[in-house]
Design a protein around this motif. Structure first.
Motif, PDB file in Angstrom:
ATOM      1  N   LEU A  67       7.490   2.079   2.101  1.00  0.00           N
ATOM      2  CA  LEU A  67       6.862   0.592   2.330  1.00  0.00           C
ATOM      3  C   LEU A  67       7.566  -0.051   3.639  1.00  0.00           C
ATOM      4  O   LEU A  67       8.810   0.370   3.882  1.00  0.00           O
ATOM      5  CB  LEU A  67       7.168  -0.111   1.086  1.00  0.00           C
ATOM      6  CG  LEU A  67       6.088   0.100  -0.006  1.00  0.00           C
ATOM      7  CD1 LEU A  67       6.334  -1.105  -0.876  1.00  0.00           C
ATOM      8  CD2 LEU A  67       4.723   0.017   0.687  1.00  0.00           C
ATOM      9  N   THR A  68       6.959  -0.957   4.452  1.00  0.00           N
ATOM     10  CA  THR A  68       7.630  -1.851   5.409  1.00  0.00           C
ATOM     11  C   THR A  68       8.451  -2.468   4.813  1.00  0.00           C
ATOM     12  O   THR A  68       8.588  -3.160   3.570  1.00  0.00           O
ATOM     13  CB  THR A  68       6.393  -2.612   6.164  1.00  0.00           C
ATOM     14  OG1 THR A  68       5.996  -3.556   5.152  1.00  0.00           O
ATOM     15  CG2 THR A  68       5.444  -1.639   6.696  1.00  0.00           C
ATOM     16  N   TRP A  69       9.437  -3.059   5.592  1.00  0.00           N
ATOM     17  CA  TRP A  69      10.482  -3.829   5.354  1.00  0.00           C
ATOM     18  C   TRP A  69       9.821  -5.144   4.697  1.00  0.00           C
ATOM     19  O   TRP A  69      10.418  -5.597   3.502  1.00  0.00           O
ATOM     20  CB  TRP A  69      11.264  -4.154   6.584  1.00  0.00           C
ATOM     21  CG  TRP A  69      12.008  -5.444   6.382  1.00  0.00           C
ATOM     22  CD1 TRP A  69      13.362  -5.598   6.193  1.00  0.00           C
ATOM     23  CD2 TRP A  69      11.836  -6.901   6.593  1.00  0.00           C
ATOM     24  NE1 TRP A  69      13.892  -6.698   6.207  1.00  0.00           N
ATOM     25  CE2 TRP A  69      12.752  -7.691   6.412  1.00  0.00           C
ATOM     26  CE3 TRP A  69      10.586  -7.453   7.067  1.00  0.00           C
ATOM     27  CZ2 TRP A  69      12.915  -9.035   6.827  1.00  0.00           C
ATOM     28  CZ3 TRP A  69      10.462  -9.006   7.391  1.00  0.00           C
ATOM     29  CH2 TRP A  69      11.634  -9.525   7.252  1.00  0.00           C
ATOM     30  N   ALA A  70       8.752  -5.623   5.269  1.00  0.00           N
ATOM     31  CA  ALA A  70       8.054  -6.950   4.425  1.00  0.00           C
ATOM     32  C   ALA A  70       7.738  -6.613   3.119  1.00  0.00           C
ATOM     33  O   ALA A  70       7.582  -7.857   2.335  1.00  0.00           O
ATOM     34  CB  ALA A  70       7.031  -7.374   5.390  1.00  0.00           C
ATOM     35  N   TRP A  71       7.619  -5.484   2.797  1.00  0.00           N
ATOM     36  CA  TRP A  71       6.846  -5.214   1.392  1.00  0.00           C
ATOM     37  C   TRP A  71       7.923  -4.529   0.536  1.00  0.00           C
ATOM     38  O   TRP A  71       7.713  -4.665  -0.928  1.00  0.00           O
ATOM     39  CB  TRP A  71       5.531  -4.653   1.421  1.00  0.00           C
ATOM     40  CG  TRP A  71       4.626  -5.414   1.841  1.00  0.00           C
ATOM     41  CD1 TRP A  71       3.933  -5.635   3.096  1.00  0.00           C
ATOM     42  CD2 TRP A  71       4.000  -6.455   1.038  1.00  0.00           C
ATOM     43  NE1 TRP A  71       3.066  -6.459   2.993  1.00  0.00           N
ATOM     44  CE2 TRP A  71       2.800  -7.005   1.660  1.00  0.00           C
ATOM     45  CE3 TRP A  71       4.150  -6.867  -0.565  1.00  0.00           C
ATOM     46  CZ2 TRP A  71       2.079  -7.931   1.248  1.00  0.00           C
ATOM     47  CZ3 TRP A  71       3.325  -7.861  -0.992  1.00  0.00           C
ATOM     48  CH2 TRP A  71       2.163  -8.628  -0.203  1.00  0.00           C
ATOM     49  N   ASP A  72       8.930  -3.843   0.847  1.00  0.00           N
ATOM     50  CA  ASP A  72       9.759  -3.149   0.152  1.00  0.00           C
ATOM     51  C   ASP A  72      10.534  -4.103  -0.918  1.00  0.00           C
ATOM     52  O   ASP A  72      11.379  -5.066  -0.425  1.00  0.00           O
ATOM     53  CB  ASP A  72      10.852  -2.441   0.966  1.00  0.00           C
ATOM     54  CG  ASP A  72      11.823  -1.716   0.174  1.00  0.00           C
ATOM     55  OD1 ASP A  72      11.149  -0.941  -0.618  1.00  0.00           O
ATOM     56  OD2 ASP A  72      12.800  -1.202   0.556  1.00  0.00           O
TER      57      ASP A  72
END
Ligand SMILES: *[C@@H]1O[C@H](CO)[C@@H](O)[C@H](O)[C@H]1NC(C)=O
Ligand SMILES: [Ca+2]
Length: 133
Positions: A67-72
């Motif tokens: 997942l991208t940083w924004a969603w991890d």
């Protein structure tokens, strides 16, 4: 006025303002395309307000092991569309714990146990979503 409506609509797509969880039977994106799942940044004590914050639309067949940083580690509620299933991992690259959600609404990932002491709130780090034809 048209521009204003467009901006407002874009904002609605991005944040679940009314926060009511969408129905698994009619889950689709803003353009009417079928979704496999939709995941949300926040949940609420109130079931009718439990799908809150930023929205992540997941399309059939999407495989996101990282997942991208924004969603991890930031997903707190989710909806899986009718005849679809969403598998999630607690660590990236399909490591850690694994759980499969079938069609339905997970209002509070906090209430979904991961082992004896853990839960799935702010834990998802990768996912795969698939639908039957
Ligand atoms: C989920 O995790 C976040 C971050 O730790 C926290 O702010 C939030 O209150 C948690 N949700 C619930 C329902 O406990
Ligand atoms: Ca994680």
């Amino acid at each position: 006025m048209k521009a204003f409506i467009a901006v407002l609509f874009a904002a609605l797509c991005f944040e679940a303002l009314n926060a009511q969880c969408p129905e698994p039977d009619t889950l689709q994106d803003a353009e009417g395309n079928k979704l496999c799942a939709r995941m949300f940044q926040h949940s609420s004590y109130y079931y009718d307000q439990s799908c809150q914050g930023k929205v992540l639309d997941v399309y059939p067949g999407e495989d996101y092991p990282i997942l991208t940083w924004a969603w991890d580690n930031r997903i707190s509620s989710l909806v899986v569309a009718k005849s679809c299933s969403l598998t999630v991992w607690s660590r990236s690259k399909k490591e850690g714990s694994k759980k499969t959600f079938s069609a339905g609404i997970a209002y509070h990932l906090k209430d979904v146990k991961d082992g004896l002491f853990g839960d799935w709130n702010d834990s998802i780090s990768g996912y795969y979503c698939t639908c039957r034809m």
